[in-house]
Structure formats: structure tokens, C-alpha cells
Write a protein that holds these residues in place. Sequence first.
Motif, PDB file in Angstrom:
ATOM      1  N   ALA A  34       0.835  -1.205   0.000  1.00  0.00           N
ATOM      2  CA  ALA A  34       0.000   0.000   0.000  1.00  0.00           C
ATOM      3  C   ALA A  34       0.868   1.253   0.000  1.00  0.00           C
ATOM      4  O   ALA A  34       0.599   2.200  -0.749  1.00  0.00           O
ATOM      5  N   LYS A  35       1.910   1.250   0.791  1.00  0.00           N
ATOM      6  CA  LYS A  35       2.798   2.412   0.857  1.00  0.00           C
ATOM      7  C   LYS A  35       3.557   2.585  -0.454  1.00  0.00           C
ATOM      8  O   LYS A  35       3.687   3.696  -0.963  1.00  0.00           O
ATOM      9  N   ALA A  36       4.035   1.494  -1.039  1.00  0.00           N
ATOM     10  CA  ALA A  36       4.799   1.555  -2.292  1.00  0.00           C
ATOM     11  C   ALA A  36       3.941   2.058  -3.454  1.00  0.00           C
ATOM     12  O   ALA A  36       4.429   2.775  -4.321  1.00  0.00           O
ATOM     13  N   LEU A  37       2.681   1.680  -3.460  1.00  0.00           N
ATOM     14  CA  LEU A  37       1.790   2.071  -4.558  1.00  0.00           C
ATOM     15  C   LEU A  37       0.960   3.322  -4.227  1.00  0.00           C
ATOM     16  O   LEU A  37       0.148   3.746  -5.055  1.00  0.00           O
ATOM     17  N   THR A  38       1.156   3.861  -3.048  1.00  0.00           N
ATOM     18  CA  THR A  38       0.373   5.007  -2.539  1.00  0.00           C
ATOM     19  C   THR A  38      -1.129   4.793  -2.730  1.00  0.00           C
ATOM     20  O   THR A  38      -1.842   5.630  -3.259  1.00  0.00           O
ATOM     21  N   ARG A  39      -1.555   3.637  -2.296  1.00  0.00           N
ATOM     22  CA  ARG A  39      -2.981   3.288  -2.287  1.00  0.00           C
ATOM     23  C   ARG A  39      -3.334   2.753  -0.910  1.00  0.00           C
ATOM     24  O   ARG A  39      -2.460   2.330  -0.161  1.00  0.00           O
ATOM     25  N   SER A  40      -4.613   2.740  -0.604  1.00  0.00           N
ATOM     26  CA  SER A  40      -5.033   2.244   0.704  1.00  0.00           C
ATOM     27  C   SER A  40      -4.895   0.726   0.768  1.00  0.00           C
ATOM     28  O   SER A  40      -4.873   0.036  -0.264  1.00  0.00           O
ATOM     29  N   GLU A  41      -4.806   0.207   1.992  1.00  0.00           N
ATOM     30  CA  GLU A  41      -4.723  -1.237   2.178  1.00  0.00           C
ATOM     31  C   GLU A  41      -5.980  -1.910   1.636  1.00  0.00           C
ATOM     32  O   GLU A  41      -5.912  -2.985   1.052  1.00  0.00           O
ATOM     33  N   GLU A  42      -7.111  -1.265   1.825  1.00  0.00           N
ATOM     34  CA  GLU A  42      -8.378  -1.814   1.325  1.00  0.00           C
ATOM     35  C   GLU A  42      -8.358  -1.918  -0.195  1.00  0.00           C
ATOM     36  O   GLU A  42      -8.821  -2.904  -0.772  1.00  0.00           O
ATOM     37  N   SER A  43      -7.827  -0.913  -0.852  1.00  0.00           N
ATOM     38  CA  SER A  43      -7.729  -0.912  -2.310  1.00  0.00           C
ATOM     39  C   SER A  43      -6.829  -2.065  -2.787  1.00  0.00           C
ATOM     40  O   SER A  43      -7.157  -2.773  -3.740  1.00  0.00           O
ATOM     41  N   ILE A  44      -5.706  -2.248  -2.112  1.00  0.00           N
ATOM     42  CA  ILE A  44      -4.775  -3.329  -2.458  1.00  0.00           C
ATOM     43  C   ILE A  44      -5.449  -4.681  -2.250  1.00  0.00           C
ATOM     44  O   ILE A  44      -5.391  -5.566  -3.101  1.00  0.00           O
ATOM     45  N   ARG A  45      -6.125  -4.825  -1.111  1.00  0.00           N
ATOM     46  CA  ARG A  45      -6.805  -6.088  -0.781  1.00  0.00           C
ATOM     47  C   ARG A  45      -7.862  -6.434  -1.838  1.00  0.00           C
ATOM     48  O   ARG A  45      -7.944  -7.566  -2.313  1.00  0.00           O
ATOM     49  N   THR A  46      -8.638  -5.433  -2.234  1.00  0.00           N
ATOM     50  CA  THR A  46      -9.700  -5.635  -3.225  1.00  0.00           C
ATOM     51  C   THR A  46      -9.128  -6.048  -4.580  1.00  0.00           C
ATOM     52  O   THR A  46      -9.600  -6.995  -5.207  1.00  0.00           O
ATOM     53  N   ARG A  47      -8.082  -5.332  -5.018  1.00  0.00           N
ATOM     54  CA  ARG A  47      -7.475  -5.645  -6.319  1.00  0.00           C
ATOM     55  C   ARG A  47      -6.807  -7.017  -6.294  1.00  0.00           C
ATOM     56  O   ARG A  47      -6.899  -7.779  -7.265  1.00  0.00           O
ATOM     57  N   ALA A  48      -6.148  -7.347  -5.199  1.00  0.00           N
ATOM     58  CA  ALA A  48      -5.485  -8.650  -5.078  1.00  0.00           C
ATOM     59  C   ALA A  48      -6.516  -9.782  -5.145  1.00  0.00           C
ATOM     60  O   ALA A  48      -6.282 -10.813  -5.781  1.00  0.00           O
ATOM     61  N   LYS A  49      -7.670  -9.555  -4.526  1.00  0.00           N
ATOM     62  CA  LYS A  49      -8.732 -10.561  -4.556  1.00  0.00           C
ATOM     63  C   LYS A  49      -9.258 -10.753  -5.981  1.00  0.00           C
ATOM     64  O   LYS A  49      -9.484 -11.866  -6.429  1.00  0.00           O
ATOM     65  N   LEU A  50      -9.429  -9.648  -6.711  1.00  0.00           N
ATOM     66  CA  LEU A  50      -9.880  -9.712  -8.105  1.00  0.00           C
ATOM     67  C   LEU A  50      -8.903 -10.516  -8.970  1.00  0.00           C
ATOM     68  O   LEU A  50      -9.312 -11.271  -9.852  1.00  0.00           O
ATOM     69  N   ASP A  51      -7.602 -10.322  -8.707  1.00  0.00           N
ATOM     70  CA  ASP A  51      -6.560 -10.984  -9.493  1.00  0.00           C
ATOM     71  C   ASP A  51      -6.129 -12.323  -8.895  1.00  0.00           C
ATOM     72  O   ASP A  51      -5.171 -12.935  -9.366  1.00  0.00           O
ATOM     73  N   LYS A  52      -6.813 -12.735  -7.813  1.00  0.00           N
ATOM     74  CA  LYS A  52      -6.515 -14.009  -7.133  1.00  0.00           C
ATOM     75  C   LYS A  52      -5.066 -14.090  -6.680  1.00  0.00           C
ATOM     76  O   LYS A  52      -4.387 -15.100  -6.854  1.00  0.00           O
ATOM     77  N   LEU A  53      -4.594 -12.998  -6.067  1.00  0.00           N
ATOM     78  CA  LEU A  53      -3.233 -12.937  -5.539  1.00  0.00           C
ATOM     79  C   LEU A  53      -3.245 -13.201  -4.038  1.00  0.00           C
ATOM     80  O   LEU A  53      -4.192 -12.843  -3.358  1.00  0.00           O
ATOM     81  N   LYS A  54      -2.183 -13.806  -3.558  1.00  0.00           N
ATOM     82  CA  LYS A  54      -2.022 -14.019  -2.118  1.00  0.00           C
ATOM     83  C   LYS A  54      -1.084 -12.927  -1.597  1.00  0.00           C
ATOM     84  O   LYS A  54       0.010 -12.737  -2.119  1.00  0.00           O
ATOM     85  N   ILE A  55      -1.536 -12.215  -0.575  1.00  0.00           N
ATOM     86  CA  ILE A  55      -0.720 -11.176   0.042  1.00  0.00           C
ATOM     87  C   ILE A  55      -0.189 -11.734   1.356  1.00  0.00           C
ATOM     88  O   ILE A  55      -0.936 -12.325   2.141  1.00  0.00           O
ATOM     89  N   ALA A  56       1.109 -11.536   1.599  1.00  0.00           N
ATOM     90  CA  ALA A  56       1.763 -12.060   2.795  1.00  0.00           C
ATOM     91  C   ALA A  56       1.191 -11.441   4.063  1.00  0.00           C
ATOM     92  O   ALA A  56       0.835 -10.263   4.082  1.00  0.00           O
TER      93      ALA A  56
END
Length: 59
Positions: A34-56
Motif C-alpha cells: 500500500a505504501k509503495a503504490l500510494t494506495r489504501s490497504e483496502e484498495s490493495i486487498r480488493t485488487r489482489a482478490k480480483l486478481d486471485k493474488l495471495k498477500i503475505a
Amino acid sequence: MKEHFERHKQPWTSEEIQKLHAFAKKGMTLKAIAKALTRSEESIRTRAKLDKLKIAKKR
């Protein structure tokens, strides 16, 4: 207090999506991505879910 992001509700660019995939593959945490992309954690979580990514989880 939560950080404020000026980019609220902005569409994802293909470059940001590529970076998200790379960061997730490296095993970066949600907060770090979130900090690296200057986006909220919620935004990252939502996009990762759409792309079926696992976040550590925090270590």
C-alpha cells in the motif's frame, strides 16, 4: 490514525497492476505494498482478490 490517500477511487493502471503482482510474488506485506503504490490497504486487498493474488501476512 490512518494515512490519507489523494487517489481515492482512482482506476488502476496496467503499470500499477504489474507492480502489485511483482510485490505479491516477492512476499511483501499489505502495508508495504500500500505504501509503495500510494494506495489504501483496502484498495490493495480488493485488487489482489480480483486478481486471485495471495498477500503475505505480517511476520
